[in-house]
Design a protein around this motif. Structure first.
Motif, short mmCIF file in Angstrom:
data_model
loop_
_atom_site.label_atom_id
_atom_site.label_comp_id
_atom_site.label_asym_id
_atom_site.label_seq_id
_atom_site.Cartn_x
_atom_site.Cartn_y
_atom_site.Cartn_z
N LEU A 111 9.73 2.88 0.50
CA LEU A 111 9.20 3.08 1.86
C LEU A 111 9.70 2.00 2.82
CD1 LEU A 111 5.53 4.19 1.07
CD2 LEU A 111 7.45 5.64 1.75
N THR B 258 4.75 7.36 -1.89
CA THR B 258 5.38 8.20 -0.88
C THR B 258 4.70 8.07 0.49
OG1 THR B 258 3.98 10.08 -1.53
CG2 THR B 258 6.15 9.88 -2.60
N LYS B 259 3.49 7.51 0.48
CA LYS B 259 2.75 7.37 1.74
C LYS B 259 1.71 6.27 1.60
CE LYS B 259 -0.20 9.99 4.97
NZ LYS B 259 -0.89 11.28 5.21
N ILE B 260 1.53 5.48 2.64
CA ILE B 260 0.51 4.44 2.67
C ILE B 260 -0.30 4.59 3.95
CG2 ILE B 260 0.07 1.95 2.75
CD1 ILE B 260 2.73 1.58 1.28
N GLU B 261 -1.61 4.59 3.82
CA GLU B 261 -2.48 4.70 4.99
C GLU B 261 -3.56 3.63 4.92
OE1 GLU B 261 -5.30 7.98 7.33
OE2 GLU B 261 -4.25 8.54 5.48
N THR C 268 1.04 14.24 -8.58
CA THR C 268 0.61 13.55 -7.37
C THR C 268 -0.68 12.77 -7.65
OG1 THR C 268 1.54 15.26 -5.94
CG2 THR C 268 -0.10 13.80 -4.96
N ASN D 73 -3.52 10.14 -5.72
CA ASN D 73 -4.04 9.51 -4.51
C ASN D 73 -4.94 8.35 -4.93
OD1 ASN D 73 -3.82 12.66 -3.88
ND2 ASN D 73 -3.31 11.49 -2.05
N GLU E 63 -5.45 4.12 1.41
CA GLU E 63 -4.97 5.10 0.44
C GLU E 63 -3.47 4.96 0.22
OE1 GLU E 63 -4.63 10.00 0.06
OE2 GLU E 63 -5.64 9.07 1.78
N ILE E 64 -3.07 5.01 -1.03
CA ILE E 64 -1.66 5.06 -1.41
C ILE E 64 -1.43 6.37 -2.17
CG2 ILE E 64 0.25 3.90 -2.56
CD1 ILE E 64 -1.49 1.35 -2.59
N THR E 65 -0.45 7.13 -1.73
CA THR E 65 -0.10 8.37 -2.41
C THR E 65 1.14 8.13 -3.24
OG1 THR E 65 -1.00 9.68 -0.58
CG2 THR E 65 0.46 10.82 -2.13
N TYR E 66 1.08 8.51 -4.53
CA TYR E 66 2.20 8.33 -5.45
C TYR E 66 2.71 9.68 -5.94
CZ TYR E 66 0.55 3.45 -6.00
OH TYR E 66 0.15 2.15 -5.78
N SER E 67 4.00 9.71 -6.18
CA SER E 67 4.64 10.85 -6.85
C SER E 67 4.97 10.42 -8.27
CB SER E 67 5.91 11.27 -6.10
OG SER E 67 6.59 12.28 -6.81
#
Length: 207
Positions: A116, A183-186, A50, A52, A24-28
């Motif tokens: 990031l 903003t986040k990578i999982e 936002t 996802n 999952e990549i979360t974008y703003s």
């Protein structure tokens, strides 16, 4: 011995970074309107601030907090993009072999941005529809063959050059400019059923 160690390090690094990204990549997302009848705030409400983005083995699903299109689903085996509109129970699909745009020019620039804490190269697609800028790092590697038939949105034009999912995008057309930043990578395994369409859903081809 040092040379052997260096060769081994390069070899295992290549294996690590050649593995397709799953997870999952979360974008703003932010917007700048070019339409006097549509404000930045209205675009944010409609399209979402936002996003996802979930991907695995050439499939992807995108969800947003926007009021217009809550989610999209791309199924690789069908090469179709399914769109769920908020104002309809029907799910509409697009044939991703139809590009609907023309890429006129491709530019590649090295070490342009940092997202990031990852150094990113830049790909600029000058298109009939406008300008598309993508910023990427090889840590989010993906085999472009997964998307060789995904011409819609100029996706294969980008992914064939970058071989990685983007960490930042700046998409500009006649109506607005959108900037999307990770903003986040999982990294994680997703179940096959995650990419299933809702059971008994009404599905139609987009007109």
């Amino acid at each position: 011995m040092k040379n052997i160690f260096k060769i081994s390090l390069i070899f295992f690094s290549t294996i690590l970074y050649s593995k397709d990204f799953k997870g999952e990549i979360t974008y703003s997302n932010t917007y700048k309107s070019k339409n006097n009848q549509l404000s930045n705030e209205q675009l944010s409400l409609m399209l979402g601030t936002t996003q996802n983005y979930f991907t695995q083995n050439g499939n992807y699903k995108s969800t947003t907090n926007g009021k217009l299109v809550p989610w999209q689903l791309y199924l690789n085996k069908e090469n179709k993009l399914y769109n769920k509109m908020s104002n309809s129970e029907t799910i509409y699909w697009n044939d991703c072999s139809i590009q609907g745009d023309n890429v006129l020019k491709v530019e590649i620039n090295k070490n342009v941005a940092t997202v990031l804490n990852m150094q990113c190269d830049e790909i600029i697609l000058t298109c009939t529809s406008g300008i598309q800028k993508y910023y990427f790092n090889s840590k989010l590697f993906v085999n472009p063959n997964f998307f060789k038939n995904h011409k819609l949105g100029n996706w294969f034009d980008y992914i064939s050059k970058a071989k990685a999912f983007p960490l930042k995008m700046v998409i500009e057309n006649k109506q607005f400019e959108m900037t999307s930043i990770a903003t986040k990578i999982e990294t994680k395994e997703l179940s096959n059923s995650f990419f299933d369409l809702p059971k008994e859903a009404k599905i139609e081809k987009s007109k």
